[in-house]
Design a protein around this motif. Structure first.
Motif, short mmCIF file in Angstrom:
data_model
loop_
_atom_site.label_atom_id
_atom_site.label_comp_id
_atom_site.label_asym_id
_atom_site.label_seq_id
_atom_site.Cartn_x
_atom_site.Cartn_y
_atom_site.Cartn_z
N MET A 63 0.83 -1.21 0.00
CA MET A 63 0.00 0.00 0.00
C MET A 63 0.87 1.26 0.00
N THR A 64 1.93 1.25 0.79
CA THR A 64 2.84 2.40 0.82
C THR A 64 3.54 2.55 -0.53
N GLU A 67 1.23 4.15 -3.08
CA GLU A 67 1.14 5.61 -2.95
C GLU A 67 2.33 6.30 -3.61
N LYS A 68 3.53 5.73 -3.40
CA LYS A 68 4.74 6.32 -3.98
C LYS A 68 4.75 6.21 -5.50
N HIS A 70 2.10 5.95 -7.44
CA HIS A 70 1.04 6.83 -7.95
C HIS A 70 1.48 8.29 -7.95
N GLN A 91 -9.68 0.18 -0.51
CA GLN A 91 -8.59 1.04 -0.07
C GLN A 91 -7.53 1.18 -1.17
N ALA A 92 -7.19 0.05 -1.81
CA ALA A 92 -6.19 0.08 -2.88
C ALA A 92 -6.68 0.91 -4.05
N ARG A 94 -8.82 3.40 -3.97
CA ARG A 94 -8.79 4.81 -3.58
C ARG A 94 -7.38 5.39 -3.65
N LYS A 95 -6.39 4.55 -3.45
CA LYS A 95 -5.00 5.03 -3.48
C LYS A 95 -4.41 5.00 -4.89
N GLY A 96 -5.24 4.62 -5.88
CA GLY A 96 -4.79 4.72 -7.26
C GLY A 96 -4.59 3.42 -8.00
#
Length: 455
Positions: A63-64, A67-68, A70, A91-92, A94-96
């Motif tokens: 997940m981290t 974010e990086k 994306h 959740q994934a 939503r994070k892109g």
């Protein structure tokens, strides 16, 4: 060229199996065991899509890493997990993340997800190309001998990998020549990456061209890919190359020769394959003599020189240019105008020191300020030489407040004059005027009162 897929998963068996399947499907696959390795690879290699495990046995989880990725790259990421839940998938997303596939992996589903992800990325790129094309004039307009020769040069050089130095005065259309080369090149499916060397501050141009690492200078909160990196496999257009400092020229020269560089604040070497188009309005030979431009950079860029003619050297193209410019203005909401034969003759008599850019601005001024449906030579001459025409003098006097006012005041002055003229044309009939200008009658009435045009 095969699409390159990056697999980030800490299970060797998964990486090996996915690599084999993807290669059988015609993809180029690369597998790494940690998010850190994956991020490093993304910074140095062109990757088209990422398969990313959520649960990684290292310091950074999926997940981290998502974010990086994306934040730094515009590529689709498909999450894979053996402990998937609806909440995790949401959740994934939503994070892109583009998609979410559960383990044990259905390889048919993986291939379908990859195909959809690559199709989505291609559509985004096509969208970018369409936006890029819609903002600019699509073709070189003209049938003069000078323009025909220019088009022939473009036709010959565009399909090759040769570098091109485009030279010409301000406003001649050097950027349009670069766009024409790009459209006819083998890289036409990729956006052309443009850099205006004159518009970027000296202290930021290295970051703009080569990218930077997080923390390399104040304000560098995240790592950033530079223009050379973004243009890998395609075309980089360096506009106003003659305005680049000697310090940056020396760094550019090394990169152009070696096709590799390091980001600002970084020590990783990034290799690229970039075709360069450059443009300048300066006499680079004189700049070299004055010590303002490197001779070795000039010879590196000047593989195929193309000269864009001045408008005064292709004056017979003016009717075609005016027609094309009017189409653009009408598409923006202005009313169409006809030009009489003597109007075209008056336009041809002008020297046009600002070239096509000056002509474009002048035609827009005529379209806005002339009330009549047909523009004549009298209109052209009065706007070109207002001091020589008494009616134009009074017109110029009415325009003077615009020149001395700030934007907000000038806008209000223009609106007031515009509504006054429209009201006079309609014999002070507010209903007819409202219909003509496209406003509700009550709204127009309030505006006229606010400008003290009516009581």
């Amino acid at each position: 060229m095969s699409k390159r897929i990056l697999i980030i998963d800490d299970e060797l068996s998964i990486r090996e199996t996915l690599t084999g399947i993807l290669e059988d499907e015609g993809f180029a696959a690369t597998g790494v065991s940690s998010a850190e390795e994956g991020l490093e690879l993304l910074d140095t290699m062109n990757i088209d899509l990422v398969l990313l495990d959520i649960w990684l046995g290292d310091n950074m989880d999926g997940m981290t890493a998502l974010e990086k990725i994306h934040a730094r790259h515009r590529i689709p990421v498909i999450m894979i997990s053996g402990h998937g839940t609806i909440e995790t998938a949401v959740q994934a997303t939503r994070k892109g993340a583009f998609d979410f596939v559960e383990k044990p992996l259905s390889y048919d589903k993986i291939i379908l997800a990859i195909s959809n992800g690559l199709r989505f990325a291609r559509l985004e790129q096509e969208n970018l190309l369409l936006r890029q094309g819609s903002e600019q004039q699509p073709i070189l307009t003209g049938e003069s001998a000078a323009i025909k020769a220019l088009k022939k040069q473009i036709e010959m050089v565009a399909p090759t990998d040769a570098w091109v130095l485009i030279r010409g005065d301000h406003g001649t259309g050097k950027e349009l020549v670069a766009q024409s080369i790009h459209r006819a090149s083998r890289s036409s499916e990729q956006p052309m990456i443009e850099v205006n060397c004159a518009a970027i501050p000296e202290e930021l141009i290295e970051s703009e061209l080569f990218g930077h690492e997080k923390g390399s200078f104040t304000g560098a909160h995240v790592s950033k890919r530079g223009k050379f990196d973004q243009a890998d496999g395609g075309i980089l257009f360096l506009d106003e190359i003659g305005d680049m400092s000697l310090n940056t020229q020396s760094k550019i020269l090394r990169i152009l020769q070696e096709q590799k560089f390091e980001r600002v604040g970084g020590n990783k070497t990034i290799k690229v394959n970039v075709r360069v188009l450059a443009a300048t309005n300066k006499n680079l030979e004189e700049e070299i003599e004055a010590g303002n431009f490197r001779a070795d950079l000039f010879w590196r860029l000047n593989v195929v020189p193309i000269h864009v003619p001045k408008l005064c050297d292709r004056i017979q193209d003016i009717p075609l240019l005016v027609g094309e410019l009017m189409k653009i203005l009408v598409s923006r909401g202005l009313k169409p105008k006809d030009f009489s034969a003597d109007a075209y003759q008056a336009l041809r008599e002008h020297h046009w020191p600002g070239n096509v850019r000056e002509l474009r601005n002048f035609i827009e001024r005529l379209a806005i300020m002339c009330q009549e449906p047909t523009i004549t030579a009298a209109h052209v001459r009065s706007f070109l030489n207002p001091e020589q025409n008494s009616s134009a003098v009074s017109h110029a006097a009415s325009i003077d407040p615009f020149l001395s006012a700030d934007y907000k005041t000038a806008k209000r002055l223009f609106e007031k004059e515009y509504l006054q003229q429209k009201l006079l044309q309609n014999d002070n009939n507010i209903s007819k005027t409202a219909e003509q200008v496209g406003l509700e009658r009550s709204h127009l009435h309030k505006k006229l009162k606010s400008f003290a045009i009516i009581k």
